[in-house]
Design a protein around this motif. Sequence first.
Motif, short mmCIF file in Angstrom:
data_model
loop_
_atom_site.label_atom_id
_atom_site.label_comp_id
_atom_site.label_asym_id
_atom_site.label_seq_id
_atom_site.Cartn_x
_atom_site.Cartn_y
_atom_site.Cartn_z
N PRO A 187 0.79 -1.23 0.00
CA PRO A 187 0.00 0.00 0.00
C PRO A 187 0.83 1.29 0.00
CG PRO A 187 -0.24 -1.19 2.08
CD PRO A 187 0.52 -2.07 1.17
N ALA A 188 2.07 1.24 0.45
CA ALA A 188 2.91 2.45 0.47
C ALA A 188 3.79 2.57 -0.77
CB ALA A 188 3.80 2.45 1.72
N ALA A 189 3.69 1.58 -1.67
CA ALA A 189 4.54 1.59 -2.87
C ALA A 189 3.80 2.17 -4.07
CB ALA A 189 5.01 0.17 -3.18
N GLY A 190 4.43 3.15 -4.69
CA GLY A 190 3.89 3.72 -5.92
C GLY A 190 4.58 3.17 -7.15
N ALA A 191 5.61 2.35 -6.95
CA ALA A 191 6.36 1.79 -8.07
C ALA A 191 6.74 0.35 -7.77
CB ALA A 191 7.63 2.60 -8.31
N VAL A 192 6.53 -0.52 -8.76
CA VAL A 192 6.96 -1.91 -8.69
C VAL A 192 7.75 -2.18 -9.97
CG1 VAL A 192 6.26 -4.34 -8.63
CG2 VAL A 192 4.94 -2.62 -7.36
N VAL A 193 8.99 -2.65 -9.81
CA VAL A 193 9.84 -2.95 -10.96
C VAL A 193 10.15 -4.44 -10.96
CG1 VAL A 193 12.11 -2.58 -12.01
CG2 VAL A 193 10.86 -0.65 -11.03
N LEU A 194 9.91 -5.09 -12.10
CA LEU A 194 10.20 -6.51 -12.26
C LEU A 194 11.27 -6.67 -13.32
CD1 LEU A 194 7.87 -9.52 -12.43
CD2 LEU A 194 9.51 -9.17 -14.26
N PHE A 195 12.38 -7.33 -12.97
CA PHE A 195 13.41 -7.69 -13.94
C PHE A 195 13.40 -9.20 -14.08
CE2 PHE A 195 17.56 -9.56 -14.64
CZ PHE A 195 17.88 -9.01 -15.87
N SER A 196 13.36 -9.66 -15.32
CA SER A 196 13.46 -11.08 -15.60
C SER A 196 14.65 -11.30 -16.52
CB SER A 196 12.18 -11.59 -16.28
OG SER A 196 12.32 -12.94 -16.65
N GLY A 197 15.61 -12.07 -16.04
CA GLY A 197 16.77 -12.43 -16.87
C GLY A 197 16.42 -13.68 -17.65
N ASP A 198 16.07 -13.49 -18.92
CA ASP A 198 15.62 -14.59 -19.77
C ASP A 198 16.78 -15.16 -20.58
OD1 ASP A 198 13.17 -13.83 -18.80
OD2 ASP A 198 12.34 -13.22 -20.73
N VAL A 199 16.66 -16.43 -20.94
CA VAL A 199 17.67 -17.09 -21.76
C VAL A 199 17.42 -16.70 -23.21
CG1 VAL A 199 18.62 -19.30 -22.51
CG2 VAL A 199 17.86 -19.00 -20.13
N ARG A 200 18.46 -16.14 -23.83
CA ARG A 200 18.34 -15.76 -25.25
C ARG A 200 18.99 -16.84 -26.12
NH1 ARG A 200 22.18 -12.33 -23.04
NH2 ARG A 200 24.24 -12.52 -23.97
N ASN A 201 18.72 -16.79 -27.41
CA ASN A 201 19.16 -17.85 -28.31
C ASN A 201 20.54 -17.63 -28.91
OD1 ASN A 201 18.75 -15.84 -30.18
ND2 ASN A 201 17.24 -16.95 -31.39
N ASN A 202 21.28 -16.60 -28.45
CA ASN A 202 22.61 -16.36 -29.00
C ASN A 202 23.50 -15.69 -27.97
OD1 ASN A 202 22.82 -13.21 -29.57
ND2 ASN A 202 20.71 -13.87 -29.97
N ASN A 203 24.79 -15.92 -28.10
CA ASN A 203 25.78 -15.26 -27.26
C ASN A 203 27.14 -15.41 -27.94
OD1 ASN A 203 26.70 -13.79 -25.04
ND2 ASN A 203 27.22 -15.64 -23.92
N VAL A 204 27.94 -14.39 -27.85
CA VAL A 204 29.28 -14.33 -28.44
C VAL A 204 29.32 -14.88 -29.87
CG1 VAL A 204 30.49 -14.30 -26.20
CG2 VAL A 204 30.04 -16.49 -27.29
N GLY A 205 28.31 -14.53 -30.66
CA GLY A 205 28.27 -14.92 -32.05
C GLY A 205 27.89 -16.37 -32.30
N LYS A 206 27.43 -17.07 -31.28
CA LYS A 206 27.04 -18.47 -31.43
C LYS A 206 25.58 -18.64 -31.03
CE LYS A 206 30.18 -21.57 -30.22
NZ LYS A 206 31.16 -22.33 -29.40
N MET A 207 24.93 -19.62 -31.63
CA MET A 207 23.54 -19.92 -31.30
C MET A 207 23.49 -20.79 -30.05
SD MET A 207 21.92 -18.17 -33.45
CE MET A 207 20.28 -18.70 -33.03
N VAL A 208 22.67 -20.37 -29.10
CA VAL A 208 22.53 -21.07 -27.82
C VAL A 208 21.36 -22.05 -27.90
CG1 VAL A 208 22.03 -20.76 -25.36
CG2 VAL A 208 23.52 -19.13 -26.54
N ASP A 209 21.57 -23.26 -27.39
CA ASP A 209 20.52 -24.26 -27.33
C ASP A 209 19.77 -24.14 -25.99
OD1 ASP A 209 18.96 -26.40 -28.10
OD2 ASP A 209 20.43 -27.92 -27.53
N PHE A 210 20.52 -24.07 -24.88
CA PHE A 210 19.94 -23.89 -23.55
C PHE A 210 21.07 -23.56 -22.58
CE2 PHE A 210 21.06 -28.36 -23.85
CZ PHE A 210 21.65 -28.65 -22.63
N LEU A 211 20.71 -23.18 -21.36
CA LEU A 211 21.68 -22.94 -20.30
C LEU A 211 21.44 -23.94 -19.19
CD1 LEU A 211 21.60 -19.05 -19.86
CD2 LEU A 211 22.98 -20.41 -21.42
N GLU A 212 22.48 -24.20 -18.42
CA GLU A 212 22.33 -25.02 -17.23
C GLU A 212 23.04 -24.30 -16.09
OE1 GLU A 212 23.06 -29.59 -15.90
OE2 GLU A 212 22.43 -29.16 -17.95
#
Length: 156
Positions: free
Chosen positions: A21-46
């Motif tokens: 009730p005292a908050a006027g701002a809520v910020v959500l950050f989601s670190g999502d897995v992207r399909n590429n990194n350092v010029g290579k295609m990513v399959d998944f992370l572990e």
Amino acid sequence: MEYITSKDLDLVALLQQSHHPAAGAVVLFSGDVRNNNVGKMVDFLEYEAHTSMASKMIERILNDARKRWNLNIAIAQHRTGKVRITESAVVVITASAHRAEAYAANRYIIDRIKHEAPIWKCEFFTDGTKEWGGNCNCHKDTGNINKHIYEFEDIL
């Protein structure tokens, strides 16, 4: 709250817990897995973690941020195990009276978790190769392996 989990992160449920009730701002950050990194295609992370140590560290980081920015809410969860493309690997939610504090605290929390918590990432590429690490590359910007970007930035 469970800070480290092998389960999918439920952003909707976490966001529902983040209103105050005292908050006027809520910020959500989601670190999502992207399909590429350092010029290579990513399959998944572990991810692997020293669960008890990482949990204690995340709790301390959240408490530091709560005090520094007078936050109403500070939540963070990080996945372990296999995380697929577009899935969330980490989430940070902050709530405060004003947006500047909520944004600054959120950035501070994710940067500290990424750089300090004993959580390790392995990237699996579509070409069959894999690479451990990549959690902290601050030395490229700071010039010092022991200095992190958030230590130099002018954060509120």
